[in-house]
Design a protein around this motif. Sequence first.
Motif, PDB file in Angstrom:
ATOM      1  N   LYS A  31       1.098  -1.027   0.012  1.00  0.00           N
ATOM      2  CA  LYS A  31       0.088   0.085   0.123  1.00  0.00           C
ATOM      3  C   LYS A  31       0.817   1.298  -0.086  1.00  0.00           C
ATOM      4  CE  LYS A  31      -3.205   2.515   2.747  1.00  0.00           C
ATOM      5  NZ  LYS A  31      -4.332   2.434   3.928  1.00  0.00           N
ATOM      6  N   GLY A  32       0.467   2.306  -0.708  1.00  0.00           N
ATOM      7  CA  GLY A  32       1.414   3.560  -0.785  1.00  0.00           C
ATOM      8  C   GLY A  32       2.441   3.451  -1.802  1.00  0.00           C
ATOM      9  N   ARG A  33       2.816   2.326  -2.229  1.00  0.00           N
ATOM     10  CA  ARG A  33       3.981   2.285  -3.206  1.00  0.00           C
ATOM     11  C   ARG A  33       3.554   2.336  -4.788  1.00  0.00           C
ATOM     12  NH1 ARG A  33       8.346  -1.354  -0.095  1.00  0.00           N
ATOM     13  NH2 ARG A  33       9.625  -0.226  -1.172  1.00  0.00           N
ATOM     14  N   TRP A  34       4.411   2.661  -5.419  1.00  0.00           N
ATOM     15  CA  TRP A  34       3.920   2.656  -6.875  1.00  0.00           C
ATOM     16  C   TRP A  34       4.403   1.588  -7.718  1.00  0.00           C
ATOM     17  CZ3 TRP A  34       2.067   7.307  -8.586  1.00  0.00           C
ATOM     18  CH2 TRP A  34       2.154   8.377  -7.863  1.00  0.00           C
ATOM     19  N   ALA A  35       3.371   1.201  -8.630  1.00  0.00           N
ATOM     20  CA  ALA A  35       3.398  -0.245  -9.312  1.00  0.00           C
ATOM     21  C   ALA A  35       3.161   0.076 -10.695  1.00  0.00           C
ATOM     22  CB  ALA A  35       2.372  -0.946  -8.592  1.00  0.00           C
ATOM     23  N   LEU A  36       3.524  -0.733 -11.443  1.00  0.00           N
ATOM     24  CA  LEU A  36       3.444  -0.936 -13.092  1.00  0.00           C
ATOM     25  C   LEU A  36       1.970  -1.178 -13.040  1.00  0.00           C
ATOM     26  CD1 LEU A  36       6.564  -2.878 -14.151  1.00  0.00           C
ATOM     27  CD2 LEU A  36       6.235  -0.234 -14.513  1.00  0.00           C
ATOM     28  N   PRO A  37       1.452  -0.464 -14.111  1.00  0.00           N
ATOM     29  CA  PRO A  37      -0.089  -0.959 -14.469  1.00  0.00           C
ATOM     30  C   PRO A  37       0.023  -2.248 -14.938  1.00  0.00           C
ATOM     31  CG  PRO A  37       0.862   0.544 -16.055  1.00  0.00           C
ATOM     32  CD  PRO A  37       1.905   0.590 -15.282  1.00  0.00           C
ATOM     33  N   GLY A  38      -1.237  -3.065 -14.788  1.00  0.00           N
ATOM     34  CA  GLY A  38      -1.368  -4.474 -14.987  1.00  0.00           C
ATOM     35  C   GLY A  38      -2.240  -5.042 -14.112  1.00  0.00           C
ATOM     36  N   GLY A  39      -2.370  -6.505 -14.235  1.00  0.00           N
ATOM     37  CA  GLY A  39      -3.213  -7.230 -13.343  1.00  0.00           C
ATOM     38  C   GLY A  39      -3.714  -8.759 -13.768  1.00  0.00           C
ATOM     39  N   ARG A  40      -4.424  -9.228 -13.487  1.00  0.00           N
ATOM     40  CA  ARG A  40      -4.727 -10.766 -13.734  1.00  0.00           C
ATOM     41  C   ARG A  40      -4.838 -11.238 -15.052  1.00  0.00           C
ATOM     42  NH1 ARG A  40      -7.339 -14.148  -9.239  1.00  0.00           N
ATOM     43  NH2 ARG A  40      -6.113 -13.329  -7.301  1.00  0.00           N
ATOM     44  N   LEU A  41      -4.299 -12.300 -15.304  1.00  0.00           N
ATOM     45  CA  LEU A  41      -4.669 -12.868 -16.593  1.00  0.00           C
ATOM     46  C   LEU A  41      -5.973 -13.506 -16.582  1.00  0.00           C
ATOM     47  CD1 LEU A  41      -3.371 -13.881 -19.644  1.00  0.00           C
ATOM     48  CD2 LEU A  41      -2.406 -15.427 -18.313  1.00  0.00           C
TER      49      LEU A  41
END
Lengths: 229, 229
Positions: free
Chosen positions: A41-51
């Motif tokens: 939480k609060g950290r930066w992530a690459l866009p994406g998600g589940r297959l």
Amino acid sequence: MERKPPDHITSRVHETVAVVLQVRGSTLQVLLWRRARPPAKGRWALPGGRLDAGETLERSIRRHLAAKVDVRELSHLEQLETHSDPTDGRVTTAYLGLIRSGIDPVVPADTRWHPVANLPATAFDHGAIARAGRERLRAKLSYTNVGFALAPETFTISELRDLYAAALGHEVSATNLQRVLLRRGVLVTTGELRTPGRAGGRPAAVYRFGSDRLEITDQFAALRPPETA
Amino acid sequence: MERKPPDHITSRVHETVAVVLQVRGSTLQVLLWRRARPPAKGRWALPGGRLDAGETLERSIRRHLAAKVDVRELSHLEQLETHSDPTDGRVTTAYLGLIRSGIDPVVPADTRWHPVANLPATAFDHGAIARAGRERLRAKLSYTNVGFALAPETFTISELRDLYAAALGHEVSATNLQRVLLRRGVLVTTGELRTPGRAGGRPAAVYRFGSDRLEITDQFAALRPPETA
DNA sequence: TCAAAAGTGTTCGCGGTACACCCATGA
DNA sequence: TCATGGGTGTACCGCGAACACTTTTGA
């Protein structure tokens, strides 16, 4: 070896993420969103998600990206490495996406561009993945025509030089850039001229890339077949 | 789009496969096994299998390979592309494995070496994956020291030339190969000499690779930073 | 006419290729 | 001494880098 979780089949999660790069201002930047909920939480992530079931990897990353940017603005998309994290049973296939300079896509409130050279605290190993994306781009700028995916439709050589300099992270000579790309047949003259700014100067010729699909333009010189073949 | 199977979470199967290459005789060959059961019964497939929970991708492919060859004989292993097949919900991460020439690993009865240039009918898209593996090897032979993973511990230049010729699929000049690899500092002289065969000839110097870990030996010449940096 | 920006001409050097030539051995 | 295979010397060439110099504009 490791203890297996009770349901050994459902424990695997496959996800796709994308390193979306664009030259903004004079820096190469990557699209990140801030996680509002755990984990990380609060950290930066690459866009994406589940297959999803019945979905290809590329379709998956395009679908997830659509939530962050207008995917029609993606000028190039290619696969990077697939990582596995045994501790949380997550498998991540990373992609590299490129957006032409000059457009400013609408992005959601939780999403921001960040200079790849100066990343914030990232979730999981997304920082390393982003840097790997930049390395891939750097290498391909040398021996392919990927430049088309960073540049606007038409441009002058000095505009292109600035793009290359931002993406490569070092100075680039407009003189040599022009000669190399013309010799390789990657650039095409449009015939138009750009009228100079207030400071004067000779009007610049306007160019465009001859192709907007990835092509290898400079095959490795070493150990190629003999010419008398 | 596609109908989802009842249980949309468990439908995904992630597997790892490996393109294991070795120069045998004067040909580059790949290890395949013949499927005794459906799907694709009777066709030839790359070694590999399911990814277990709590297992990394690399551990997985090493575990599956152990059923086909002695994995200690793998001199190099690196990841290739990850493919997804939406029709059967299968995701496959491919690896490239290399075995030094000269050893003849014990393999099970269903397993055979096949020339990559002349593959039998393969299961799924394994033929294309094998060819992609060969391309990766070809490219890396030019700008890295991967040769170490194909060659025995020590060798003469003409033995090495034959290995390169088999892997690249075209003639290679011993003269130039020697000069290029020595100039790059990839090869090291052992000081030993190989006594000539019955046909006579000058005794050949014996070499070995200086390192047995992958290193990039010839950075792309194009668009590198100015030397006065 | 001067500064600024674009573009050209020319030289250089590196790395890989091609090929002639020399070296060391067995029969 | 000759055939055979190994190794060196040398010339060439493509390509990218460096840099001086010319061209065309605005002020």
